[in-house]
Scaffold this motif. Structure first.
Motif, mmCIF file in Angstrom:
data_model
loop_
_atom_site.group_PDB
_atom_site.id
_atom_site.type_symbol
_atom_site.label_atom_id
_atom_site.label_comp_id
_atom_site.label_asym_id
_atom_site.label_seq_id
_atom_site.Cartn_x
_atom_site.Cartn_y
_atom_site.Cartn_z
ATOM 1 N N MET A 166 -5.908 13.184 -21.408
ATOM 2 C CA MET A 166 -5.894 12.178 -20.341
ATOM 3 C C MET A 166 -7.215 12.223 -19.590
ATOM 4 O O MET A 166 -7.656 13.278 -19.147
ATOM 5 C CB MET A 166 -4.721 12.442 -19.390
ATOM 6 C CG MET A 166 -4.630 11.455 -18.235
ATOM 7 S SD MET A 166 -3.224 11.752 -17.134
ATOM 8 C CE MET A 166 -1.860 11.225 -18.164
ATOM 9 N N TYR A 167 -7.878 11.079 -19.458
ATOM 10 C CA TYR A 167 -9.146 11.012 -18.757
ATOM 11 C C TYR A 167 -8.914 11.113 -17.246
ATOM 12 O O TYR A 167 -7.981 10.528 -16.706
ATOM 13 C CB TYR A 167 -9.865 9.694 -19.045
ATOM 14 C CG TYR A 167 -10.186 9.454 -20.495
ATOM 15 C CD1 TYR A 167 -10.176 10.485 -21.426
ATOM 16 C CD2 TYR A 167 -10.521 8.176 -20.929
ATOM 17 C CE1 TYR A 167 -10.479 10.248 -22.752
ATOM 18 C CE2 TYR A 167 -10.824 7.934 -22.258
ATOM 19 C CZ TYR A 167 -10.800 8.971 -23.168
ATOM 20 O OH TYR A 167 -11.102 8.728 -24.478
ATOM 21 N N ARG A 168 -9.807 11.850 -16.574
ATOM 22 C CA ARG A 168 -9.708 12.008 -15.123
ATOM 23 C C ARG A 168 -10.748 11.115 -14.453
ATOM 24 O O ARG A 168 -11.946 11.264 -14.690
ATOM 25 C CB ARG A 168 -9.924 13.474 -14.735
ATOM 26 C CG ARG A 168 -9.768 13.725 -13.233
ATOM 27 C CD ARG A 168 -10.051 15.158 -12.865
ATOM 28 N NE ARG A 168 -9.033 16.040 -13.414
ATOM 29 C CZ ARG A 168 -9.289 17.090 -14.196
ATOM 30 N NH1 ARG A 168 -10.537 17.379 -14.509
ATOM 31 N NH2 ARG A 168 -8.319 17.839 -14.638
ATOM 32 N N PRO A 201 -3.481 5.332 -8.505
ATOM 33 C CA PRO A 201 -3.090 6.482 -9.313
ATOM 34 C C PRO A 201 -1.797 6.260 -10.096
ATOM 35 O O PRO A 201 -1.675 6.685 -11.255
ATOM 36 C CB PRO A 201 -2.917 7.605 -8.271
ATOM 37 C CG PRO A 201 -3.828 7.210 -7.154
ATOM 38 C CD PRO A 201 -3.722 5.712 -7.091
ATOM 39 N N THR A 202 -0.842 5.572 -9.482
ATOM 40 C CA THR A 202 0.450 5.349 -10.138
ATOM 41 C C THR A 202 0.326 4.378 -11.301
ATOM 42 O O THR A 202 0.797 4.647 -12.414
ATOM 43 C CB THR A 202 1.482 4.816 -9.132
ATOM 44 O OG1 THR A 202 1.638 5.757 -8.072
ATOM 45 C CG2 THR A 202 2.827 4.590 -9.817
ATOM 46 N N ALA A 257 -1.689 5.888 -14.137
ATOM 47 C CA ALA A 257 -0.958 6.935 -14.860
ATOM 48 C C ALA A 257 -0.111 6.323 -15.969
ATOM 49 O O ALA A 257 0.045 6.910 -17.046
ATOM 50 C CB ALA A 257 -0.085 7.734 -13.900
ATOM 51 N N LEU A 286 -4.187 7.339 -17.636
ATOM 52 C CA LEU A 286 -5.372 7.803 -16.915
ATOM 53 C C LEU A 286 -4.957 8.562 -15.659
ATOM 54 O O LEU A 286 -4.064 8.126 -14.930
ATOM 55 C CB LEU A 286 -6.264 6.620 -16.519
ATOM 56 C CG LEU A 286 -6.837 5.776 -17.651
ATOM 57 C CD1 LEU A 286 -7.588 4.581 -17.081
ATOM 58 C CD2 LEU A 286 -7.745 6.596 -18.546
ATOM 59 N N GLU A 287 -5.612 9.674 -15.406
ATOM 60 C CA GLU A 287 -5.366 10.464 -14.201
ATOM 61 C C GLU A 287 -6.382 10.067 -13.135
ATOM 62 O O GLU A 287 -7.570 10.358 -13.267
ATOM 63 C CB GLU A 287 -5.499 11.960 -14.508
ATOM 64 C CG GLU A 287 -5.324 12.866 -13.302
ATOM 65 C CD GLU A 287 -5.610 14.322 -13.629
ATOM 66 O OE1 GLU A 287 -5.976 15.069 -12.710
ATOM 67 O OE2 GLU A 287 -5.479 14.708 -14.819
ATOM 68 N N VAL A 288 -5.930 9.378 -12.105
ATOM 69 C CA VAL A 288 -6.827 8.841 -11.088
ATOM 70 C C VAL A 288 -6.690 9.625 -9.786
ATOM 71 O O VAL A 288 -5.586 9.791 -9.267
ATOM 72 C CB VAL A 288 -6.549 7.343 -10.842
ATOM 73 C CG1 VAL A 288 -7.314 6.851 -9.624
ATOM 74 C CG2 VAL A 288 -6.936 6.526 -12.074
ATOM 75 N N HIS A 289 -7.820 10.083 -9.270
ATOM 76 C CA HIS A 289 -7.884 10.716 -7.955
ATOM 77 C C HIS A 289 -8.536 9.704 -7.027
ATOM 78 O O HIS A 289 -9.726 9.391 -7.177
ATOM 79 C CB HIS A 289 -8.703 11.998 -8.011
ATOM 80 C CG HIS A 289 -8.110 13.059 -8.886
ATOM 81 N ND1 HIS A 289 -7.753 14.298 -8.415
ATOM 82 C CD2 HIS A 289 -7.793 13.049 -10.200
ATOM 83 C CE1 HIS A 289 -7.244 15.024 -9.410
ATOM 84 N NE2 HIS A 289 -7.271 14.271 -10.499
ATOM 85 N N THR A 336 -14.887 19.164 -8.817
ATOM 86 C CA THR A 336 -13.905 18.839 -9.858
ATOM 87 C C THR A 336 -14.574 18.076 -10.997
ATOM 88 O O THR A 336 -15.335 17.139 -10.732
ATOM 89 C CB THR A 336 -12.770 17.965 -9.274
ATOM 90 O OG1 THR A 336 -12.187 18.639 -8.169
ATOM 91 C CG2 THR A 336 -11.704 17.696 -10.328
#
Length: 202
Positions: A1-3, A18-19, A22, A26-29, A44
């Motif tokens: 999973m790409y961050r 983010p939701t 996902a 994709l992992e979104v911060h 990070t």
């Protein structure tokens, strides 16, 4: 999973992105704070950054320099590029002016996504962008191949650069193709993995 590091001043976007991403793998911060985004970037590992172009300037930014917020995203991109010379940076924008787009590219933005954009469009664009930066040349995107002949040709191109590939690329190709119905594709990926010189856990 790409961050992905996502910066936007709209609270709803920061909360929702983010939701919805996902669901696209994709992992979104997400944050609305430029200082926080830069702090995260320094601590990070991210596969890419996605910035909104028009945001209120951070406290340490000149209002005049960023045209009262209309180019804050460009300034953030410059700062991120100084911190990380290889980070893929994408920009979300309603701006269509070619001169502004050129300023984005000069600041280190490699992908411009015009608003409004569907979630799928954003996710697909980011995946292709990150993958192309990993491979380090052009856009040999396997997802665009129409048949196994095209897939084999692209894999052969990738094999030529195998020693330089990121381990995540090698692992992704193994996962996708080592059990493929095509013996030619399986063989090319096995050859690629061998040439990469990397130990990849199945």
């Amino acid at each position: 999973m790409y961050r992905i590091l996502y910066v936007d001043d709209e609270p709803d976007m920061v909360e929702d992105m983010p939701t919805v991403m996902a669901e696209q793998g994709l992992e979104v911060h997400a944050t609305a704070s430029v200082p926080e985004a830069l702090e995260w970037l320094g601590s990070t590992p991210f596969d890419a950054a996605l910035l909104d172009c028009c945001m209120p300037p951070a406290a340490d930014m000149s209002m005049e320099k960023v045209n009262f917020g209309r180019q804050t995203g460009i300034e953030v991109a410059r700062r991120m590029r100084k911190m990380n010379a290889t980070l893929p940076i994408a920009m979300l924008t309603v701006v269509t002016d070619p001169e502004i787009h050129e300023k984005m590219r000069e600041a280190g933005v490699g992908l411009i996504i015009n608003k409004p954009a569907e979630v799928q469009e954003i996710a697909d664009g980011l995946r292709t962008f990150v993958r192309s930066r990993w491979l380090g040349f052009g856009y040999p995107d396997l997802s665009r191949a129409q048949n196994d002949t095209e897939r084999l040709r692209i894999l052969q191109q990738i094999s030529q650069r195998a020693p330089d590939l990121d381990m995540r690329v090698v692992h992704e190709l193994m996962t996708e193709f080592l059990d493929h119905d095509s013996a030619a594709l399986r063989g090319e990926v096995a050859y690629l993995v061998g040439r990469s010189g990397k130990e990849v856990l199945a």
